[in-house]
Design a protein around this motif. Structure first.
Motif, PDB file in Angstrom:
ATOM      1  N   GLN A 217      88.128  19.354 100.305  1.00 34.82           N
ATOM      2  CA  GLN A 217      87.304  18.960  99.450  1.00 34.82           C
ATOM      3  C   GLN A 217      86.649  19.982  98.411  1.00 34.82           C
ATOM      4  N   VAL A 218      86.584  21.329  98.891  1.00 33.51           N
ATOM      5  CA  VAL A 218      85.825  22.132  98.392  1.00 33.51           C
ATOM      6  C   VAL A 218      86.836  23.114  97.539  1.00 33.51           C
ATOM      7  N   CYS A 219      88.308  23.116  98.001  1.00 33.98           N
ATOM      8  CA  CYS A 219      89.245  23.922  97.308  1.00 33.98           C
ATOM      9  C   CYS A 219      90.071  23.178  96.315  1.00 33.98           C
ATOM     10  N   GLY A 220      89.501  22.210  95.800  1.00 31.75           N
ATOM     11  CA  GLY A 220      90.348  21.357  94.675  1.00 31.75           C
ATOM     12  C   GLY A 220      91.315  20.466  95.016  1.00 31.75           C
ATOM     13  N   ALA A 221      91.281  20.102  96.278  1.00 30.23           N
ATOM     14  CA  ALA A 221      91.929  19.179  96.965  1.00 30.23           C
ATOM     15  C   ALA A 221      91.229  17.686  97.141  1.00 30.23           C
ATOM     16  N   ARG A 222      90.272  17.394  96.569  1.00 23.57           N
ATOM     17  CA  ARG A 222      89.443  16.251  96.664  1.00 23.57           C
ATOM     18  C   ARG A 222      90.141  15.171  95.716  1.00 23.57           C
TER      19      ARG A 222
ATOM     20  N   THR B 161      80.142  22.320  99.000  1.00 25.09           N
ATOM     21  CA  THR B 161      80.079  20.954  98.883  1.00 25.09           C
ATOM     22  C   THR B 161      78.914  20.279  97.878  1.00 25.09           C
ATOM     23  N   ALA B 162      77.866  21.114  97.940  1.00 29.96           N
ATOM     24  CA  ALA B 162      76.740  20.777  97.078  1.00 29.96           C
ATOM     25  C   ALA B 162      77.178  20.976  95.634  1.00 29.96           C
ATOM     26  N   HIS B 163      77.907  22.066  95.464  1.00 32.51           N
ATOM     27  CA  HIS B 163      78.373  22.615  94.147  1.00 32.51           C
ATOM     28  C   HIS B 163      79.336  21.426  93.547  1.00 32.51           C
ATOM     29  N   GLU B 164      80.325  20.967  94.498  1.00 36.02           N
ATOM     30  CA  GLU B 164      81.293  19.799  94.253  1.00 36.02           C
ATOM     31  C   GLU B 164      80.754  18.568  93.689  1.00 36.02           C
ATOM     32  N   VAL B 165      79.944  18.207  94.328  1.00 37.53           N
ATOM     33  CA  VAL B 165      79.099  16.807  94.072  1.00 37.53           C
ATOM     34  C   VAL B 165      78.458  17.003  92.862  1.00 37.53           C
TER      35      VAL B 165
END
Length: 223
Positions: A172-177, A212-216
């Motif tokens: 999820q944090v490497c672009g596969a979300r 994850t915080a950055h991704e959100v």
């Protein structure tokens, strides 16, 4: 892989070669479980007012239950009921035909769009963590019909069931979300899941939490 995802992968410190056939001793350890339990209980206390507000908002804006419950497979492929805040209009679930959410999906309610974009719909999974069905970090659990479909098509797919599934994970944090439009998209997600299973550590978990915080906050893949 996008440039941003590549940077994140390098920062997390993963190797690019095919993973070895082993499982990290940390991933299934009691120390990881204690960390999960401590974080989950703390977050439930901190976010309890927000959880109440979201529950009231869902109930007052669309008919149906507050929570979405669906069978998923966990560690050792044991089934459990995953919890989410309901983000779509309520319809009877057909377990063998679960369509992934797409951009502009008409099934998503207005409040549901906000919840999915901010990942707040995932908050109830903290209860799954407390119950020992999930971990804070691990491979994201897929719908059972998707497991049944891909387990026959993607090598090593079943290795995801060696550990507890997670609320967030390396994929999820490497672009596969988000939506997996092709089998290649799913293959890349599985490769990252297996890398976590084999290389998991406390330091890696901390890095994934920060990412994850950055991704959100900045992801365009949640809808």
């Amino acid at each position: 892989m996008s440039q941003v995802a590549t940077v994140r992968t390098l920062w997390i410190g993963l190797k690019s070669e095919r993973p070895l056939k082993r499982v990290s001793s940390y991933v299934g350890s009691s120390s990881k479980r204690m960390l999960d339990l401590t974080l989950a209980l703390s977050l439930l206390i901190i976010f309890s007012p927000l959880i109440l507000i979201i529950a009231l908002a869902i109930k007052s804006t669309s008919p149906g239950p507050i929570f979405f419950r669906q069978k998923r497979y966990g560690a050792r492929q044991l089934p459990f009921m995953i919890l989410k805040f309901r983000s779509m209009h309520h319809t009877k679930l057909v377990e063998h035909d679960v369509k992934q959410a797409t951009q502009g999906d008409p099934r998503v309610t207005p409040i549901g769009h906000f919840l999915r974009k901010t990942s707040l719909d995932e908050l109830p999974q903290l209860f799954n963590v407390v119950l020992g069905e999930m971990s804070i970090i691990g491979p994201r659990p897929h719908a059972v019909c998707h497991d049944d479909h891909y387990i026959r098509r993607i090598p090593q797919y079943a290795r995801r069931f060696c550990v507890r599934p997670g609320i967030t994970g390396l994929a999820q944090v490497c672009g596969a979300r988000g939506e997996t439009r092709t089998e290649g998209d799913m293959q890349r997600r599985i490769d990252l899941d297996i890398q976590y299973i084999e290389n998991g550590s406390l330091l890696l978990d901390m890095k994934i939490l920060v990412a994850t915080a950055h991704e959100v906050c900045f992801s365009a893949n949640a809808y």
